[in-house]
Design a protein around this motif. Structure first.
Motif, PDB file in Angstrom:
ATOM      1  N   ASP A  39       0.807  -1.222   0.000  1.00  0.00           N
ATOM      2  CA  ASP A  39       0.000   0.000   0.000  1.00  0.00           C
ATOM      3  C   ASP A  39       0.839   1.271   0.000  1.00  0.00           C
ATOM      4  OD1 ASP A  39      -2.270  -1.494  -0.018  1.00  0.00           O
ATOM      5  OD2 ASP A  39      -2.651  -1.371   2.137  1.00  0.00           O
ATOM      6  N   THR A  43       0.233   4.447  -2.377  1.00  0.00           N
ATOM      7  CA  THR A  43      -0.192   5.720  -1.783  1.00  0.00           C
ATOM      8  C   THR A  43       0.715   6.862  -2.228  1.00  0.00           C
ATOM      9  OG1 THR A  43      -0.983   4.498   0.153  1.00  0.00           O
ATOM     10  CG2 THR A  43      -0.705   6.871   0.387  1.00  0.00           C
ATOM     11  N   LEU A  47      -0.573   9.921  -4.643  1.00  0.00           N
ATOM     12  CA  LEU A  47      -0.608  11.263  -4.066  1.00  0.00           C
ATOM     13  C   LEU A  47       0.386  12.209  -4.729  1.00  0.00           C
ATOM     14  CD1 LEU A  47      -1.085  10.547  -0.256  1.00  0.00           C
ATOM     15  CD2 LEU A  47      -2.778  11.337  -1.920  1.00  0.00           C
ATOM     16  N   GLY A  79      -5.810   8.259  -3.285  1.00  0.00           N
ATOM     17  CA  GLY A  79      -4.714   8.353  -2.320  1.00  0.00           C
ATOM     18  C   GLY A  79      -5.218   8.281  -0.885  1.00  0.00           C
ATOM     19  N   THR A  80      -6.315   8.985  -0.601  1.00  0.00           N
ATOM     20  CA  THR A  80      -6.899   8.923   0.743  1.00  0.00           C
ATOM     21  C   THR A  80      -7.361   7.506   1.066  1.00  0.00           C
ATOM     22  OG1 THR A  80      -7.644  11.213   0.497  1.00  0.00           O
ATOM     23  CG2 THR A  80      -8.656   9.911   2.252  1.00  0.00           C
ATOM     24  N   TYR A  82      -6.074   4.761   0.018  1.00  0.00           N
ATOM     25  CA  TYR A  82      -4.925   3.899   0.320  1.00  0.00           C
ATOM     26  C   TYR A  82      -4.217   4.318   1.607  1.00  0.00           C
ATOM     27  CZ  TYR A  82      -5.179   0.791  -3.577  1.00  0.00           C
ATOM     28  OH  TYR A  82      -5.585  -0.202  -4.426  1.00  0.00           O
ATOM     29  N   ILE A  83      -4.378   5.565   2.026  1.00  0.00           N
ATOM     30  CA  ILE A  83      -3.914   5.932   3.370  1.00  0.00           C
ATOM     31  C   ILE A  83      -4.701   5.135   4.412  1.00  0.00           C
ATOM     32  CG2 ILE A  83      -3.869   7.802   5.073  1.00  0.00           C
ATOM     33  CD1 ILE A  83      -3.202   9.720   2.818  1.00  0.00           C
ATOM     34  N   TYR A  85      -6.255   2.252   3.829  1.00  0.00           N
ATOM     35  CA  TYR A  85      -5.853   0.847   3.720  1.00  0.00           C
ATOM     36  C   TYR A  85      -4.549   0.592   4.478  1.00  0.00           C
ATOM     37  CZ  TYR A  85      -9.291  -0.059   0.005  1.00  0.00           C
ATOM     38  OH  TYR A  85     -10.443  -0.229  -0.712  1.00  0.00           O
ATOM     39  N   THR A  86      -3.610   1.536   4.327  1.00  0.00           N
ATOM     40  CA  THR A  86      -2.334   1.387   5.036  1.00  0.00           C
ATOM     41  C   THR A  86      -2.546   1.438   6.546  1.00  0.00           C
ATOM     42  OG1 THR A  86      -1.208   2.476   3.181  1.00  0.00           O
ATOM     43  CG2 THR A  86       0.015   2.292   5.240  1.00  0.00           C
ATOM     44  N   ALA A 101     -12.754   3.122   2.973  1.00  0.00           N
ATOM     45  CA  ALA A 101     -11.698   3.105   1.956  1.00  0.00           C
ATOM     46  C   ALA A 101     -12.222   2.556   0.632  1.00  0.00           C
ATOM     47  CB  ALA A 101     -10.515   2.275   2.446  1.00  0.00           C
ATOM     48  N   SER A 105     -12.342   4.595  -2.876  1.00  0.00           N
ATOM     49  CA  SER A 105     -11.699   4.047  -4.069  1.00  0.00           C
ATOM     50  C   SER A 105     -12.664   4.000  -5.244  1.00  0.00           C
ATOM     51  CB  SER A 105     -11.157   2.650  -3.767  1.00  0.00           C
ATOM     52  OG  SER A 105     -10.526   2.112  -4.899  1.00  0.00           O
ATOM     53  N   GLY A 237      -1.457   1.599  -9.500  1.00  0.00           N
ATOM     54  CA  GLY A 237      -1.142   2.826  -8.773  1.00  0.00           C
ATOM     55  C   GLY A 237       0.036   3.575  -9.352  1.00  0.00           C
TER      56      GLY A 237
END
Length: 520
Positions: A39, A43, A47, A79-80, A82-83, A85-86, A101, A105, A237
């Motif tokens: 991730d 990300t 971003l 990007g948000t 995947y933030i 998800y991370t 998330a 997406s 990505g």
């Protein structure tokens, strides 16, 4: 071409290699660590894309700027997501499906779809736009049939009715995005400077495939990265990041791209796969689910409509081709300035008139040269000279019958063939009428100019005469008209031929003079 392809493929090749390495590494790592490792680069790449999209937006206006602005919004949404998800992976959280998330997406995919539609070059005409929409619908139906059979149907079997509907609604944007991506990639030309649309469309398609594969993995109780899902997510990505560093290629206005190369057949791959899958299911079970049946019927109806539009397009192209051939044929036989027949057309018309002449029918040939044209062309410019030539062409048409053929042979020299004359004197009458028309003043360059003409006349009785010989006779008569003071017409007579003056030949050197010169 090979160097250009290598320069284009180097970043993409690096991204593909990174995806393969990640896919091979994930089985060796704990699940949470593998999610973080996958991730984080996604990300960062997504971003970083808004900065490149912002530069593109500032360099464009109108719908292109709006498309790049939507690209910025889409990158921020993805990007948000995947933030989150991370964060889920780091904290070991497992939110319900669909979670925040997931919704972010999907929203990013929808915004990307709108943006890429605005960025893509417009289809060349309304019919091309309708054809593009039909192609998207056909590919969408084919992809939906595949996804329904192998992913949605098995996954929804374990879900409640409300959750099942939500799941299908979330999957639809992914499927439509993949369809739009495939059709757009087949309609634009990629180059070193203009491959953003291909990269962005490929990212959309890969995200859609990854989502489908991920759903399949969850239904089959496989790891999330199985069946290449880990590599697909990372590659998609990073392709978004690469797309922000490029521009959009040119539209395929010529239509050649739709007929050649790998990209032209790309949209038909899911259609062929869907037909094969549905046929296999029917052969094995003898039945089809209502969803597959209506998907097949809808795609078939759209394909027939697409074929009908293709026939209309081909009909228009054939009509345009006929018009172009007619324009080329006209240009090959007419003077571009005066639009009179040229020397080739005059020769053909004269030969035809002489061959069709009756035994007692006369054919006249006039050769006309303008008097006073050069001073106008030199004093007032070539535009004034062109205006005079155009006016002379109009005067010739006004002084002749519909059956007569005026022509511009070149420069200020014109010729006329007069078929079907009852009397040779009729040619002199026509010549006098032409002289009266030509002296009409011509307005040009804020003033009026006037030219005259000298005309040589010859006639032939009956068929079988040679046009080249008649032109030589008319040329002799024209020379006599010039010698008579210009502005008159003279008829050819063999007894009154005044030969053209020939240049004096140099005196031959005698053998004695040659020997003396060599001795020196």
């Amino acid at each position: 071409m090979r160097e250009l392809r290598n320069r284009i493929m180097t970043p993409v090749g690096a991204v593909l290699l990174a995806g393969v390495v990640l896919q091979l590494t994930l089985p060796l790592l704990p699940t949470r660590l593998g999610l973080v490792i996958a991730d984080v680069p996604i990300t960062v790449g997504v971003l970083c894309a808004p900065a490149g999209f912002l530069r593109r937006a500032r360099a464009h206006t109108g719908r292109e700027r709006a498309g790049w602005a939507l690209g910025i919004a889409a990158a921020c949404l993805v990007g948000t997501a995947y933030i989150l998800y991370t964060g889920y992976a780091v904290l070991g959280l497992e939110p319900g499906k669909p979670g925040p998330a997931d919704l972010l997406s999907v929203a990013g995919g929808v915004v990307t779809l709108a943006g890429i539609t605005l960025i893509a070059p417009r289809p060349p005409g309304a019919r091309a736009g309708i054809t593009h929409v039909i192609d998207v619908a056909i590919v969408t139906g084919s992809l939906f049939a595949l996804v329904w059979q192998f992913v949605i149907a098995p996954a929804t079997a374990t879900l409640s009715p409300g959750t099942r509907t939500t799941f299908v609604v979330i999957m639809l944007p992914e499927i439509i995005s993949a369809a739009v991506a495939l059709t757009l990639m087949s309609r634009t030309r990629a180059s070193q400077q203009g491959r953003a649309l291909h990269l962005l469309a490929a990212a959309m398609a890969l995200f859609a495939v990854a989502a489908v594969v991920g759903t399949h993995n969850a239904t089959a109780a496989k790891p999330w990265y199985a069946t290449g899902a880990g590599a697909l997510y990372l590659i998609a990505g990073l392709l978004i990041f690469l797309s922000s560093r490029s521009t959009v290629g040119a539209a395929d206005v010529s239509g050649r791209r739709a007929l050649a190369g790998f990209w032209s057949v790309l949209p038909y791959v899911p259609v062929a796969l869907a037909i094969c899958a549905i046929s296999g299911i029917y052969v094995r079970s003898g039945t089809l689910s209502p969803v597959l049946f209506w998907a097949l019927v809808s795609c078939t109806a759209l394909a027939l409509l697409r074929q009908f539009l293709n026939l209309l397009t081909i009909k228009r192209l054939l009509r345009d081709l006929d018009d172009q051939q007619e324009r080329l044929r006209h240009a090959a036989h007419h003077d571009p300035l005066t639009l009179l027949p040229n020397r080739t057309a005059f020769h053909a018309s004269a030969v035809k008139a002489l061959a069709a002449a009756g035994p007692d029918v006369h054919t006249g040939v006039l050769l006309l040269d303008l008097d006073g044209f050069k001073p106008i062309n030199d004093g007032f410019g070539h535009a004034a000279g062109d205006a005079v030539l155009v006016a002379v062409g109009q005067h010739l048409r006004g002084a002749l019958r519909d059956t007569d053929t005026p022509a511009r042979l070149g420069g200020d020299e014109f010729a006329v063939v007069l078929p079907g004359l009852d009397d040779p004197a009729d040619a002199e009458t026509v010549a006098a009428r032409i002289l009266a028309h030509i002296v009409t003043p011509v307005p040009t360059a804020g003033t009026q100019v006037q030219v005259g003409a000298s005309i040589g006349i010859t006639t032939a009785c009956g068929p079988g005469h040679d046009i080249d010989r008649l032109l030589r006779e008319a040329d002799h008569a024209l020379y006599a008209a010039k010698a008579a003071g210009k502005g008159v017409a003279r008829r050819y007579t063999a007894a009154a031929v005044t030969p053209h003056p020939e240049p004096a030949r140099p005196r031959e050197v005698t053998p004695y003079e040659r020997k003396r010169y060599l001795a020196l």
